[in-house]
Design a protein around this motif. Structure first.
Motif, PDB file in Angstrom:
ATOM      1  N   ALA A  61       0.838  -1.201   0.000  1.00 46.37           N
ATOM      2  CA  ALA A  61       0.000   0.000   0.000  1.00 46.37           C
ATOM      3  C   ALA A  61       0.874   1.253   0.000  1.00 46.37           C
ATOM      4  CB  ALA A  61      -0.921  -0.013   1.223  1.00 46.37           C
ATOM      5  N   TYR A  62       2.004   1.209   0.703  1.00 46.68           N
ATOM      6  CA  TYR A  62       2.901   2.359   0.756  1.00 46.68           C
ATOM      7  C   TYR A  62       3.403   2.718  -0.644  1.00 46.68           C
ATOM      8  CZ  TYR A  62       6.312   5.517   2.871  1.00 46.68           C
ATOM      9  OH  TYR A  62       7.025   6.630   3.254  1.00 46.68           O
ATOM     10  N   PHE A  63       3.899   1.712  -1.383  1.00 43.46           N
ATOM     11  CA  PHE A  63       4.383   1.940  -2.738  1.00 43.46           C
ATOM     12  C   PHE A  63       3.253   2.457  -3.624  1.00 43.46           C
ATOM     13  CE2 PHE A  63       4.912   0.478  -7.106  1.00 43.46           C
ATOM     14  CZ  PHE A  63       6.196   0.906  -7.423  1.00 43.46           C
ATOM     15  N   SER A  64       2.064   1.871  -3.489  1.00 45.42           N
ATOM     16  CA  SER A  64       0.943   2.250  -4.336  1.00 45.42           C
ATOM     17  C   SER A  64       0.537   3.703  -4.137  1.00 45.42           C
ATOM     18  CB  SER A  64      -0.265   1.346  -4.053  1.00 45.42           C
ATOM     19  OG  SER A  64       0.022   0.009  -4.412  1.00 45.42           O
ATOM     20  N   GLY A  65       0.770   4.249  -2.951  1.00 36.36           N
ATOM     21  CA  GLY A  65       0.366   5.616  -2.669  1.00 36.36           C
ATOM     22  C   GLY A  65       1.187   6.669  -3.370  1.00 36.36           C
ATOM     23  N   ASP A 342      -6.737  -3.423 -10.916  1.00 36.03           N
ATOM     24  CA  ASP A 342      -5.770  -4.065 -10.015  1.00 36.03           C
ATOM     25  C   ASP A 342      -6.021  -3.700  -8.548  1.00 36.03           C
ATOM     26  OD1 ASP A 342      -4.469  -5.289 -12.136  1.00 36.03           O
ATOM     27  OD2 ASP A 342      -3.097  -3.615 -12.435  1.00 36.03           O
ATOM     28  N   GLU A 343      -7.278  -3.525  -8.209  1.00 32.58           N
ATOM     29  CA  GLU A 343      -7.670  -3.242  -6.837  1.00 32.58           C
ATOM     30  C   GLU A 343      -7.093  -1.945  -6.302  1.00 32.58           C
ATOM     31  OE1 GLU A 343      -6.796  -6.572  -4.320  1.00 32.58           O
ATOM     32  OE2 GLU A 343      -7.424  -8.026  -5.816  1.00 32.58           O
ATOM     33  N   TYR A 344      -6.663  -1.048  -7.200  1.00 29.33           N
ATOM     34  CA  TYR A 344      -6.034   0.195  -6.749  1.00 29.33           C
ATOM     35  C   TYR A 344      -7.076   1.177  -6.230  1.00 29.33           C
ATOM     36  CZ  TYR A 344      -3.766   4.716  -6.701  1.00 29.33           C
ATOM     37  OH  TYR A 344      -3.296   5.936  -6.304  1.00 29.33           O
ATOM     38  N   LYS A 345      -6.788   1.756  -5.076  1.00 29.36           N
ATOM     39  CA  LYS A 345      -7.569   2.852  -4.535  1.00 29.36           C
ATOM     40  C   LYS A 345      -6.589   3.841  -3.920  1.00 29.36           C
ATOM     41  CE  LYS A 345     -11.526   2.042  -2.497  1.00 29.36           C
ATOM     42  NZ  LYS A 345     -12.566   1.673  -1.488  1.00 29.36           N
ATOM     43  N   GLY A 346      -6.770   5.108  -4.226  1.00 35.70           N
ATOM     44  CA  GLY A 346      -5.843   6.108  -3.704  1.00 35.70           C
ATOM     45  C   GLY A 346      -6.486   7.468  -3.619  1.00 35.70           C
ATOM     46  N   LEU A 347      -5.709   8.445  -3.166  1.00 32.48           N
ATOM     47  CA  LEU A 347      -6.193   9.810  -3.031  1.00 32.48           C
ATOM     48  C   LEU A 347      -5.969  10.571  -4.319  1.00 32.48           C
ATOM     49  CD1 LEU A 347      -4.832  10.634   0.533  1.00 32.48           C
ATOM     50  CD2 LEU A 347      -7.206  10.193  -0.123  1.00 32.48           C
ATOM     51  N   ALA A 348      -6.961  11.349  -4.722  1.00 31.79           N
ATOM     52  CA  ALA A 348      -6.885  12.121  -5.952  1.00 31.79           C
ATOM     53  C   ALA A 348      -5.963  13.324  -5.781  1.00 31.79           C
ATOM     54  CB  ALA A 348      -8.284  12.595  -6.355  1.00 31.79           C
ATOM     55  N   SER A 349      -5.605  13.923  -6.903  1.00 33.79           N
ATOM     56  CA  SER A 349      -4.840  15.167  -6.863  1.00 33.79           C
ATOM     57  C   SER A 349      -5.673  16.259  -6.203  1.00 33.79           C
ATOM     58  CB  SER A 349      -4.470  15.607  -8.285  1.00 33.79           C
ATOM     59  OG  SER A 349      -3.918  16.922  -8.266  1.00 33.79           O
ATOM     60  N   PRO A 350      -5.067  17.046  -5.315  1.00 29.85           N
ATOM     61  CA  PRO A 350      -5.804  18.148  -4.706  1.00 29.85           C
ATOM     62  C   PRO A 350      -5.868  19.387  -5.591  1.00 29.85           C
ATOM     63  CG  PRO A 350      -3.610  18.067  -3.793  1.00 29.85           C
ATOM     64  CD  PRO A 350      -3.722  16.899  -4.729  1.00 29.85           C
TER      65      PRO A 350
END
Length: 375
Positions: A61-65, A342-350
């Motif tokens: 998860a760290y790398f994916s962020g 690929d099950e990716y979920k993350g924070l969008a650009s602000p």
């Protein structure tokens, strides 16, 4: 207004040869806004691929962020063939982001300015701990060590806790943000001059840059700042308070807001009390004011009160958990959570741009098979 699908940085090619967080988050920001970003990793991959559990799909998860919107290439830069392929990639690149060790560059026969000397139009963004010169030049650095060295930990926490690190990698994150600012400034200058340049930002400089208002307070008084817990050193009431159902954070920035707040709580006498009538007097007499406010706030429904105060013009918020914040209706309304394959979920650009909004095209890459050496 009509939008362009390519993004503000469409046509810009970025080679991201950095690892961990400061450099990779810069590459992700550039990728979100349309740049083609190619992440170059060694055979073992970015260290943060192993910084789990938890995992998002194949990656930690760290790398994916910090690594979406990138294509992946694996090169053995310790080999002549790997370096040759790497330099060939730089021939068509606009930006290089890297955080190589000084000793590694020297082993390759390259000084810090060597990339822009070889590729004059290249914007070379170097992220390092301390820079290449000075008492700490070339030494390794990680976020929390910089928080300790540069005074951030000393003003975080309170007298009962002792120094505390900020609960997120704030030095790495701000280093990534300033790296992007530097890259954009250099690209703008290249539009006028046709020449690239070296952009360097260090964890040390970024950690010091965040010492506001503690550094100006020190310059003004000569007194070393002490930790104040959740309270602001210059403004009051600017602190957290317990309520009947959790803590709220009250952020009163001026006398008018203090008056509105006191009227809502039925404390109409406080704004005319000489101890509390102005921010300087409230700041000096904060212990007495805090005791009065804690008693008044303890029976309140904190979440309802916080929303009510915001609506009448008093900055306030419930002290949310991470889950609360990510599931907040405003987070959904603003589209601040991104989901990809690929099950990716993350924070969008602000960053919101009206014609060239950020786009989310690629989940973080898996570690590619290394390109084979030629016989």
């Amino acid at each position: 207004m009509k939008t362009e699908s390519g993004g503000a940085l469409s046509g810009i090619r970025v080679i991201d040869a950095s690892r961990v967080l400061g450099g990779p988050i810069a590459g992700q920001i550039l990728g979100d806004h349309g740049a083609e970003v190619i992440k170059v990793e060694g055979p073992a991959g970015d260290d943060t691929r192993q910084w789990g559990p938890p995992y998002l799909g194949r990656n930690s998860a760290y790398f994916s962020g910090a690594n979406r919107n990138k294509k992946g290439v694996t090169l053995d830069l310790a080999s002549e063939t790997g370096r040759s392929r790497f330099f060939a990639m730089l021939e068509t690149a606009d930006v290089l982001i890297e955080n190589f060790k000084e000793s590694t560059l020297k082993k390759w026969g390259i000084d810090v300015s060597g990339f822009t000397e070889r590729f004059p139009r290249l914007v070379h963004c170097r992220v390092s701990g301390f820079g290449s010169t000075g008492p700490y030049g070339g030494l390794p650095a990680y976020d929390t060590a910089m928080q300790a060295l540069c005074g951030l930990m000393s003003v975080n926490g309170d007298h009962s806790t002792g120094p505390l690190r900020v609960g997120l990698p704030i030095v790495d994150m701000t280093t990534g943000l300033n790296a992007v600012i530097g890259v954009l400034l250099a690209l703008q200058n290249r539009e006028r001059t046709g020449m690239g340049q070296l952009v360097e930002t260090t964890l040390y400089a970024n950690a010091l840059s965040m010492l506001h208002p503690h550094a100006p307070n020190y310059f003004a008084t000569g007194r070393c700042p002490a930790p104040t817990g959740n309270a602001h050193p210059n403004i009051y009431p600017y602190d957290s308070y317990p309520t009947a159902n959790g803590h709220i954070y009250l952020a009163v920035g001026n006398d008018a807001q203090f008056g509105l707040f006191c009227r809502r709580l039925g404390l109409d006498e406080l704004p005319s009390d000489p101890r509390f009538s102005t921010n300087p007097s409230r700041s000096v007499n904060r212990a007495a004011l805090k005791a009065l406010l804690e008693a008044a706030l303890k029976p309140e429904d904190g979440r309802s009160l916080a929303l009510e105060l915001m609506r009448i013009g008093v900055p306030c918020a419930p002290v949310n958990t991470v889950e609360d914040a990510l599931c907040d209706p405003h987070t959904r309304h603003a589209g601040l959570v991104v989901e990809l394959e690929d099950e990716y979920k993350g924070l969008a650009s602000p960053i919101s741009l009206s014609r060239t909004p950020a786009t989310y095209r690629h989940a973080p890459p898996a570690l590619a098979a290394i390109e084979k050496e030629e016989a």
